[in-house]
Each structure stands twice: as C-alpha cells, then as structure tokens.
Design an enzyme around this catalytic site. Structure first.
Site, PDB file in Angstrom:
ATOM      1  N   HIS A  96       0.993  -1.449  -0.062  1.00 43.44           N
ATOM      2  CA  HIS A  96       0.110  -0.143   0.180  1.00 43.44           C
ATOM      3  C   HIS A  96       1.097   1.493   0.359  1.00 43.44           C
ATOM      4  CE1 HIS A  96      -4.030  -1.372   0.988  1.00 43.44           C
ATOM      5  NE2 HIS A  96      -3.558  -2.376   0.233  1.00 43.44           N
ATOM      6  N   ASP A  97       2.565   1.270   0.686  1.00 42.46           N
ATOM      7  CA  ASP A  97       2.886   2.795   0.666  1.00 42.46           C
ATOM      8  C   ASP A  97       3.790   2.681  -1.200  1.00 42.46           C
ATOM      9  OD1 ASP A  97       4.518   4.689   1.460  1.00 42.46           O
ATOM     10  OD2 ASP A  97       6.357   3.324   1.150  1.00 42.46           O
ATOM     11  N   GLY A 102       5.169   5.930  -4.413  1.00 39.17           N
ATOM     12  CA  GLY A 102       5.551   5.194  -4.478  1.00 39.17           C
ATOM     13  C   GLY A 102       6.099   4.703  -2.860  1.00 39.17           C
ATOM     14  N   ASP A 104       8.127   5.487  -0.205  1.00 35.77           N
ATOM     15  CA  ASP A 104       8.111   6.417   0.547  1.00 35.77           C
ATOM     16  C   ASP A 104       8.180   6.726   1.868  1.00 35.77           C
ATOM     17  OD1 ASP A 104       5.608   7.376  -0.133  1.00 35.77           O
ATOM     18  OD2 ASP A 104       6.679   9.040  -0.512  1.00 35.77           O
ATOM     19  N   GLU A 119      -2.569   9.359   3.964  1.00 41.37           N
ATOM     20  CA  GLU A 119      -2.912   8.005   3.500  1.00 41.37           C
ATOM     21  C   GLU A 119      -3.504   7.228   4.229  1.00 41.37           C
ATOM     22  OE1 GLU A 119       0.056   6.122   1.255  1.00 41.37           O
ATOM     23  OE2 GLU A 119       1.114   8.678   0.363  1.00 41.37           O
ATOM     24  N   PRO A 195      -5.527  -1.045  -6.318  1.00 40.81           N
ATOM     25  CA  PRO A 195      -6.230  -1.818  -6.785  1.00 40.81           C
ATOM     26  C   PRO A 195      -7.738  -2.539  -6.169  1.00 40.81           C
ATOM     27  CG  PRO A 195      -4.272  -2.574  -7.167  1.00 40.81           C
ATOM     28  CD  PRO A 195      -4.168  -1.751  -6.097  1.00 40.81           C
ATOM     29  N   HIS A 225      -2.724 -13.041  -0.652  1.00 41.56           N
ATOM     30  CA  HIS A 225      -3.334 -12.589  -0.590  1.00 41.56           C
ATOM     31  C   HIS A 225      -4.620 -14.162  -0.197  1.00 41.56           C
ATOM     32  CE1 HIS A 225      -5.702  -9.881  -2.789  1.00 41.56           C
ATOM     33  NE2 HIS A 225      -5.080  -9.091  -2.410  1.00 41.56           N
ATOM     34  N   THR A 275      -4.843 -22.251   5.182  1.00 43.94           N
ATOM     35  CA  THR A 275      -3.686 -21.775   5.361  1.00 43.94           C
ATOM     36  C   THR A 275      -3.386 -20.437   5.311  1.00 43.94           C
ATOM     37  OG1 THR A 275      -2.265 -21.704   3.219  1.00 43.94           O
ATOM     38  CG2 THR A 275      -2.433 -23.561   4.685  1.00 43.94           C
TER      39      THR A 275
END
Length: 357
Positions: A96-97, A102, A104, A119, A195, A225, A275
């Site tokens: 997510h960063d 970018g 950062d 954010e 996304p 995921h 799992t």
C-alpha cells in the site's frame, strides 16, 4: 488436460529463467476439506541465486553496511517479535505504501493540523496493520544510528522479513536500499491508486503497469492473499443471494455465517481458510477451486492472460516463491525518493520539523 497443464508450467518456468533453490512444503487442515490437488509433475532443479532484478537509481544491496551495520538485523528482530497477523500486515503495508507516491513511507504519516487526512485514513488503508512494528524498529535504529535509516527502507526490509517468516524461510530475497522518506501523504490518492477488490483483469493490469509492474508480477504478488484477514464488506457482493458469483457453495455458506453480526459489525475473516498464517501457493489452488474472497481474485481464473499463470503457480510452489520475491524487489523500485525530494524522518509518523536556526 494434464499435457496442457505441464505446458503451462514449462512456460511459467521459462519466463522466470533459473530459479533459486527453495524448500516446498504441504499444509493440511483448515476449512473445506481438500483443495484441488494438481497432478504431480517432475520437480525442476533451481540452482541459481536469489532474484536480483534491476534496481532504481541509487538503491543497492548492502547500502547500510558502512552506515549502520546492524540496520537489517534490527528490523528483522522487530518483525520476528510480531505475531502472524502483524507480519501479514507488514507485507500489505509495504504494498500500500509503494502504490501511492512510491515506496516513500508516506503511508506511515499520521494526521496533523497541517494535514488532517493522510494516506492512512484513506478508505483502503483503514484496516492496515503493523505500524507499531515499524515504529519499534525505527526507535531501535535511531538509538543505534541516529538519522541514518529511512522509514521507507524499514518498510522494505520488514516486508521482506515478514514474507520470509510467514513462508518458513522459503521466500528469501535481497533488498536494495537507499530510499528517502516522502513528506506528502493524501488520503484522496489512495482510491485512485490501490487496486480495488472488485477489479477485473484489464483494470488490474493497468493499475500495476502504472507502477512499472507487468502481468506476471501482478499474479505473483496476488499470492499475498494467502495471509491476513479481510473485512466482510470487501466481498459482500459475492455472497448469497448475489447473482453471478461462482464462489464455492460451502465457502460461501461458511463466510455468510462468519460475517453475520447481530450488532452490524464489519467482521473479519481469513483470506485463506486452509493456511491462514502461511505465505504459500495455496492461494492459487483456492483460485482454481473457486474458494477466494474477492472478485479480483476470481477474475484471474477467467482471463486468458492470467489463468495459465494461476495454474503454473499452483503446480510449482518453488517457481512462485522465486517470482514473488523478484516482484517484491521490483515493486520496491517504484518512485523512489532521493535526498533531493525526500528526507530521513526521525519519527516515522511525522515529517521532520524545519530547522529554525
């Protein structure tokens, strides 16, 4: 069918080139009985070293060797002290960063009077975890090497170390470092860049391509995921009585029961019931078996551009492990900040105060 699947596996391995030697394990238990078991195939030999894709300008492996020799070990210790849920959160936190402004560390910035909506308060980021692990690592690094190690590099190291820990050491890759921290963080930029769980393959491809990542990277990174948890609201459109969902009926019933809340709370469930705390290729078998939560996961089986890669990852855990590490390094090159447009934060949650003289 077996011949076709072997051909897909061969294509996937050819795309990877040579692959590092890693250990494959099987895991049982969990929800829904047995998952689709791919036909056994010969195991290739993977003799080459860990992935080393091209790096962004200024980044290099061993960047802190002469600046703060124990930097990576300090981050690893903080990650190892965390539970499986926070480790899964660290992998997601890195993703997510990097997808917003970018890699950062802008996702770590907290609300202030000057910027009340960073954010971390964007809708896709409200469920992020692992901030305290990064803060612990930063505090230890500031004590050892003040003003040297960026929060952006801590996130990159933590994402690597969490991946290694959750895979039992099977996913291992070197992380180039030398990033600087950004000083802009806006909640309004999260939805356009991250996304969504309802995206189809064309949209996913476009969003990953905007960050310099190709279809193979996208499918490989989707394997994350197999760890972590999701809020029920993220996949409610796929549960009965919805129409058009091809989710496995037993899983849909299990999810509906687990998501039911007399108080209306948005419950969370494992993204992989089989799992849940293991970063492995079970995710791809779940995709094949229609046992995934999000429409974006299910979409990978419906596109000719991605279905072969899904089967290949399901059939060769070693190949997927290699490509996952390679894609993590490649993602870590996204829009890297330098001394010209970044800083080394003293505290990861806040930009440095301007020097007043």
């Amino acid at each position: 069918m077996a011949t076709a699947k072997l051909a897909v596996l061969g294509t996937f391995i050819a795309l990877l080139g040579s692959v590092s030697c890693q250990t494959q394990s099987g895991y049982g238990g969990g929800y829904g009985g047995s998952s689709p078991t791919p036909t056994p195939t010969p195991t290739p030999s993977y003799p080459s070293p860990a992935p080393t894709p091209p790096t962004a300008g200024g980044l290099r492996v061993g960047y802190y060797d002469d600046k703060c020799p124990n930097a990576e070990a300090i981050v690893k210790a903080a990650v190892e002290a965390a539970d499986a849920g926070k480790k899964a959160g660290l992998v997601r936190l890195f993703f997510h960063d990097c997808f917003v402004r970018g890699c950062d560390a802008s996702v770590l910035l907290k609300p202030t009077s000057d910027n009340p909506q960073p954010e971390m308060l964007g809708i896709p980021n409200l469920s992020l975890r692992g901030f305290e692990v990064v803060d612990a690592a930063k505090a230890a690094l500031e004590a050892a090497c003040p003003g040297v190690v960026s929060c952006a590099d801590i996130l990159a190291f933590a994402g690597r170390d969490a991946s290694a820990s959750l895979s039992g050491g099977a996913i291992a890759f070197a992380v180039p470092a030398g990033r600087y921290d950004g000083n802009v963080s806006l909640a309004s930029e999260t939805l356009p860049n991250l996304p969504p769980p309802f995206a189809d393959v064309p949209r996913l491809k476009a969003m990953f391509a905007a960050k310099g990542l190709d279809t193979l990277d996208m499918v490989a990174l989707s394997g994350a995921h197999s760890i972590g948890r999701s809020h029920c609201s993220s996949f409610s459109d796929r549960l009965p009585p919805s129409t058009g969902s091809d989710m496995d009926a037993a899983l849909a019933a299990k999810l509906k029961a687990d998501c039911a809340s007399p108080t209306g709370a948005d419950n969370t469930v494992p993204q992989d019931y089989r799992t849940p705390d293991r970063l492995d290729n079970q995710y791809y078998m779940n995709v094949i078996g229609h046992k995934v939560l999000f429409a974006s996961d299910a979409a990978l089986l419906k596109s000719n551009e991605t279905v072969g890669l899904v089967y290949a990852a399901a059939f060769s855990q070693k190949a997927w492990q290699y490509k996952f590490g390679e894609a993590m390094v490649k993602m870590g090159n996204t829009e890297v900040k330098t001394a010209a447009n970044g800083e080394i934060r003293k505290v990861c949650g806040f930009v440095n105060k301007p020097y007043s003289g």
